[in-house]
Write an enzyme that holds these catalytic residues in place. Structure first.
Site, PDB file in Angstrom:
ATOM      1  N   HIS A 205       0.809  -1.225   0.000  1.00 38.02           N
ATOM      2  CA  HIS A 205       0.000   0.000   0.000  1.00 38.02           C
ATOM      3  C   HIS A 205       0.842   1.276   0.000  1.00 38.02           C
ATOM      4  CE1 HIS A 205       0.005   1.392   4.336  1.00 38.02           C
ATOM      5  NE2 HIS A 205       0.556   0.205   4.461  1.00 38.02           N
ATOM      6  N   THR A 241      -3.832 -19.591   3.509  1.00 37.56           N
ATOM      7  CA  THR A 241      -4.257 -19.508   2.116  1.00 37.56           C
ATOM      8  C   THR A 241      -3.689 -18.253   1.473  1.00 37.56           C
ATOM      9  OG1 THR A 241      -6.281 -20.694   2.599  1.00 37.56           O
ATOM     10  CG2 THR A 241      -6.286 -19.370   0.599  1.00 37.56           C
ATOM     11  N   CYS A 329       0.684   6.375  14.715  1.00 37.95           N
ATOM     12  CA  CYS A 329       0.870   5.389  15.777  1.00 37.95           C
ATOM     13  C   CYS A 329      -0.400   5.135  16.556  1.00 37.95           C
ATOM     14  CB  CYS A 329       2.032   5.769  16.675  1.00 37.95           C
ATOM     15  SG  CYS A 329       1.897   7.416  17.331  1.00 37.95           S
TER      16      CYS A 329
END
Lengths: 388, 369
Positions: A205, A241, A329
Site C-alpha cells: 500500500h 491460504t 501510531c
C-alpha cells in the site's frame, strides 16, 4: 478540496490496479487446489511472484508474500534469530538501530524480553545517519555471537537513505545475515535485492497497491525458521491460504511505481527542494530534520521549536491539509518521535515535528497551498505552545 | 460557538458532545492522552484513559459527524497530577488527583490550548450547572444529587467558568443519559462508570505508592505521644484508617484505634479513638473563589462545607482569616484528612474551595486516658 501530503502513511491505489483487483477477487479458486480453477488462481499468484521478482532483480522463489510489511519484519527477525540460536545458542545478539520502525524495534524487544536475545543498538548522528564504523567495529569483535543485523533502507519519518550496500558488505565479510526493512524505500528510490542481502521487507500500500499485502524477499541461501505454521504455502516459511488477487495487485503496482522512480526522480527532487526552501523562508526557526544527509525525494520532515505537533496537525486539518507528525501510531496519539530522540534531539524538539510526504501525483500547486497555510498555522501553534 | 468536547470515551462526555452538536455549535472531539503507558486493547476499558476508551471516543465522534483528535498531555499530567499525588502522600496528606486534574489539566492546560487554537469553550460531561446572576456566572450543584460533580469542579475560577459548557449538567439522573446515548445509537450507552484513580489501574494505591516511595520506618503513637507500635512508612496510612495498624496492646477502652494524624517530618503516625476523628475546624492557605468572590469574606458567613466527592455537606461558619480560608462546622465531621479539598457552598452555589492543611479535632487528647 483536501490537500493530502501524507503519502508515507498510505498512498492512493493505482486505478487500473484497483479495477483489476476487484475483477480478480471475483474469480473462484484456491491456489493450492489441484483442479483447473485452483490452477488458474495459482497462475495469477505465480505471475505476480515473477513480476515482483523482475522488479527486484531476485529469483522468483525468493518472494514470500505476506499480509504486509509488519508481518514481513516479524518473519525475518524472528525467523533468522531462531535459526541462528537453534544452531548455536551463543549466537543471540541482534544488531539494529533505534531509528527503525516499530515493526522492527518491537519484535526485537520482544525477543529480548521473552527469548533471551541481546541487542546492540547502533548510534546515529544528528542527521539520522547510521554509524557504520561502529557496525564494522562491533562485528569485528562480536561477529560469532551475532544472529542478524536489521537496518532499514530508508527511514519512514525523516526520509534518510541508509547505505545498505555498505551494511551488506560489512556484514557479509563476517557471514552475518542482514535484514532490511525497505517499506519506506520501495517506490521512492531504486530498490533491488542486493547480492549478499538475506531478507528484505516490502509493503504494497506504500507503492499504490492494496493494504493487507506485503512480501519478504528471502535469499535462497538463507537459513530461517517459520513463524506462522499451518500448511507452509509460501516456501514453508508462511502458512495460510495465499492472497492471489492481492499479490497480483501488489506486483502490478510495484511495476508501475518502479518505472516512476526511474523516470521522475529529477523532477520530484526539484519539488522537494522547493518545499524545503520555502518552509525555511516562511519559518526561519524550522529545521529540516535530515539536514545534509542523503534522502528520498518524496519526504520532508521538520521540527518547529516551541510548537507541538498535535496543535499543528489540528490546525492544518482545519484548513483541509492532511500531514503527519511522523509515523502514524497507536490510537492517534502524537508522541515525541523515537527517531528524533535517537538522533539526540530533546523531548521538546521531538514533539514539534511535521512530516510532509509527497505522492506520485503531488503537484507544485498543492505544495503552494500547503505553504500558504503554514504561517498562520505556525503562529497559532506557537501561541498554544508546548502544552504536551 | 466553536466548542472543544473533551471526550473520555465514557457515556457522559459522549452525550454532552452530542448535545453540543444539537445546540448548533461547531464541535471538535478531543481525547486526552494522560498516560505514557495507557495499556493495550487487551487491558480493556476503565471508563477513561486507555486505548480502548480513546477508540470509543473516536467512534462516538464519527457517529456525531465531528472531527476527533487525541492530544497528548501525559507530560503535564505526570508533573501536575501524578508527581503531586506522590509528593502529597510523602507529606502525610491525602490528595484528590481528579480535582488536581480538573484544576491543572482539563480546565487549565486543555482550556488554554483550546483558546489558543481558536475555540471559544470546552465542553465536558460533568454533572453541574452554570447560572448567570447579574451578569456573573455561578457554578451550582446538579439536580441529580447522586451524580452531582460540582465538588470536583470547585477549583474553577471566574475566568474558566466563562469558557466551559456542561450540556448534561442539569440532567436529573444517569439512566436518562444512558437512554439518550442508546437512542442516539452510541455504543458507549451501557459502558460502566470509571472508578478508582486512573493511573493506578488495579486500585491498589498503597502498593503503587510502595513502589514509588522508600520504606521509612517510624513509630505509631497515641495522642499523648506514647509509642504503641511501629510502621515501615507513613505513606501506608491515611487519616481514618483502622486496618493494618498492627497494635498489639489493646486500648484502655478496649475499642479499635484509628489513624488520626500523619507527621512525615518525624515519621510518626498518631492513632486514637474513633471519636477523635471528629473535626470541628478546618482551614487552608491554598484557596480559590469560584465565580465572583464574596465582598467581605473576613466577616464570618453561614455556608456548607463538603470534604469529599460524595460526602454529605455540613453546615458551617466560613471566613477568610490571616490569609487562610477556614470553616467551623456546626456539627463535628468525620473523614477529613489534610490534602483533601474542602468545597464551600452557599445553597446550591459553589463559592470556593481550599486544600485542607489544618484540622482541629472536636475531642481533646485528655479524653483518650
Amino acid at each position: 478540496m483536501t490537500i493530502y501530503l501524507d503519502h508515507a502513511a498510505t498512498t492512493a491505489i493505482y486505478p487500473a490496479v484497483a479495477a483489476r483487483l476487484v475483477e480478480d477477487m471475483q474469480k473462484l479458486g484456491n491456489p493450492s487446489s489441484i483442479h483447473s480453477l485452483g490452477q488458474s488462481a495459482r497462475g495469477m499468484l505465480e505471475s505476480a511472484r515473477e513480476d515482483l521478482a523482475g522488479v527486484l532483480g531476485c529469483d522468483r522463489n525468493e518472494v514470500i508474500f505476506t499480509s504486509g510489511g509488519t508481518e514481513a519484519d516479524n518473519l525475518a527477525i524472528k525467523g533468522l534469530y531462531w535459526k541462528a540460536t537453534n544452531v548455536d545458542p551463543q549466537r543471540n545478539i541482534i544488531v539494529s538501530a533505534y531509528t527503525e520502525h516499530h515493526a522492527v524495534i518491537d519484535p526485537i524487544e520482544w525477543l529480548e524480553k521473552f527469548q533471551g536475545a541481546r541487542v546492540h543498538w547502533l548510534g546515529v548522528d544528528e542527521r539520522g545517519v547510521l554509524d557504520l564504523a561502529e557496525l564494522a567495529n562491533f562485528l569485528a569483535e562480536n561477529s560469532s555471537q551475532v544472529a542478524l543485523v536489521s537496518l532499514m533502507w530508508v527511514n519512514n519519518e525523516t526520509g534518510v537513505l541508509n547505505d545498505i550496500e555498505r551494511v551488506v558488505q560489512i556484514a557479509s565479510s563476517y557471514q552475518v545475515p542482514v535484514h532490511t526493512d525497505a517499506v519506506a524505500a520501495f517506490g521512492h528510490t531504486k530498490v533491488v535485492f542486493l547480492p549478499g542481502l538475506t531478507a528484505m521487507s516490502l509493503s504494497a500500500h506504500k507503492v499504490g497497491g492494496p493494504v493487507g499485502v506485503g512480501a519478504l524477499i528471502v535469499s535462497r541461501a538463507a537459513k530461517m525458521i517459520s513463524v506462522q505454521q499451518g500448511g507452509g504455502q509460501e516456501r514453508d516459511l508462511r502458512g495460510g491460504t495465499m492472497n492471489a488477487p492481492g499479490a497480483r495487485a501488489f506486483a502490478s503496482a510495484a511495476v508501475l511505481s518502479a518505472a516512476k522512480v526511474h523516470d521522475e526522480a529529477a523532477s520530484r527532487q526539484v519539488l522537494l527542494d522547493y518545499l524545503v526552501e520555502e518552509v525555511s523562508k516562511a519559518i526561519p526557526s524550522a529545521r529540516f530534520s535530515r539536514g545534509s544527509a542523503p534522502g528520498i525525494p518524496d519526504l520532508a520532515h521538520f521540527t518547529f521549536p516551541g510548537c507541538s505537533g498535535d496543535s499543528m496537525l489540528y490546525l492544518f486539518d482545519q484548513q483541509n491539509v492532511c500531514v503527519s507528525t511522523g509515523s502514524a501510531c497507536t490510537a492517534g496519539v502524537a508522541r515525541a518521535s523515537h527517531v528524533l530522540l535517537a538522533m539526540g534531539r530533546s523531548e521538546e524538539e521531538a514533539t514539534g515535528t511535521l512530516r510532509i510526504s509527497l505522492g506520485r501525483d503531488t503537484t507544485r500547486s498543492e505544495i503552494d497551498e500547503f505553504l500558504a497555510t503554514l504561517p498562520a498555522v505556525h503562529a497559532a501553534a506557537l501561541k498554544a505552545g508546548l502544552t504536551a | 460557538m466553536k466548542v472543544l468536547a473533551a471526550m473520555s470515551g465514557g457515556v457522559d462526555s459522549a452525550v454532552a458532545a452530542a448535545r453540543a452538536v444539537d445546540a448548533g455549535h461547531e464541535v471538535v472531539g478531543v481525547h486526552l492522552a494522560l498516560s505514557r503507558n495507557s495499556g493495550t486493547l487487551r487491558t480493556g476499558s476503565r471508563g477513561c484513559c486507555t486505548i480502548e476508551d480513546s477508540m470509543d471516543a473516536q467512534r462516538v465522534s464519527a457517529l456525531l459527524g465531528i472531527k476527533y483528535f487525541v492530544w497528548d498531555f501525559s507530560e503535564r499530567f505526570k508533573m501536575e497530577v501524578v508527581d503531586d499525588f506522590i509528593q502529597e502522600y510523602e507529606a502525610g496528606r491525602t490528595p484528590n488527583p481528579c480535582m488536581r486534574c480538573n484544576e491543572r489539566i482539563k480546565f487549565a492546560a486543555l482550556l488554554e490550548k483550546a483558546l489558543a487554537l481558536g475555540f471559544d469553550a470546552v465542553c465536558t460531561g460533568h454533572y453541574a450547572t452554570l447560572e448567570e446572576h447579574d451578569g456573573n456566572l455561578e457554578l451550582h450543584r446538579s439536580p441529580a444529587t447522586a451524580k452531582d460533580q460540582s465538588y470536583v469542579l470547585g477549583v474553577l475560577t471566574t475566568e474558566q467558568l466563562k469558557h466551559v459548557l456542561f450540556p448534561i449538567g442539569a440532567e436529573s439522573d444517569k439512566a436518562t443519559i444512558r437512554q439518550e446515548a442508546a437512542d442516539r445509537g452510541l455504543a458507549v450507552a451501557q459502558k460502566p462508570d470509571s472508578y478508582d484513580i486512573c493511573f493506578i489501574p488495579d486500585g491498589d494505591t498503597q502498593g503503587w505508592l510502595g513502589e514509588k516511595l522508600q520504606e521509612e520506618p517510624g513509630d505509631i503513637v497515641d495522642r499523648n505521644g506514647r509509642k504503641v507500635s511501629s510502621h515501615t512508612g507513613t505513606h501506608n496510612f491515611t487519616v481514618g484508617q483502622r486496618k493494618g495498624l498492627h497494635i498489639e496492646q489493646p486500648a484502655k477502652d478496649g475499642k479499635p484505634r484509628y489513624v488520626l494524624e500523619i507527621k512525615p517530618a518525624t515519621r510518626t503516625v498518631v492513632v486514637g479513638p474513633q471519636a477523635a476523628l471528629a473535626i470541628k475546624e478546618l482551614g487552608g492557605q491554598r484557596f480559590t473563589w469560584c465565580g465572583v468572590a464574596p465582598q467581605n469574606p473576613e466577616i464570618p458567613f453561614e455556608a456548607e462545607v463538603q470534604v469529599r466527592a460524595h460526602a454529605e455537606p455540613v453546615a458551617c461558619t466560613a471566613m477568610l482569616r490571616d490569609g487562610e480560608l477556614m470553616v467551623i462546622t456546626h456539627e463535628p465531621i468525620l473523614g477529613v484528612a489534610p490534602g483533601q479539598t474542602a468545597v464551600i457552598y452557599v445553597g446550591t452555589r459553589v463559592l470556593g474551595q481550599f486544600t485542607i492543611d489544618r484540622t482541629v479535632s472536636a475531642v481533646s487528647p485528655e479524653s483518650d486516658e
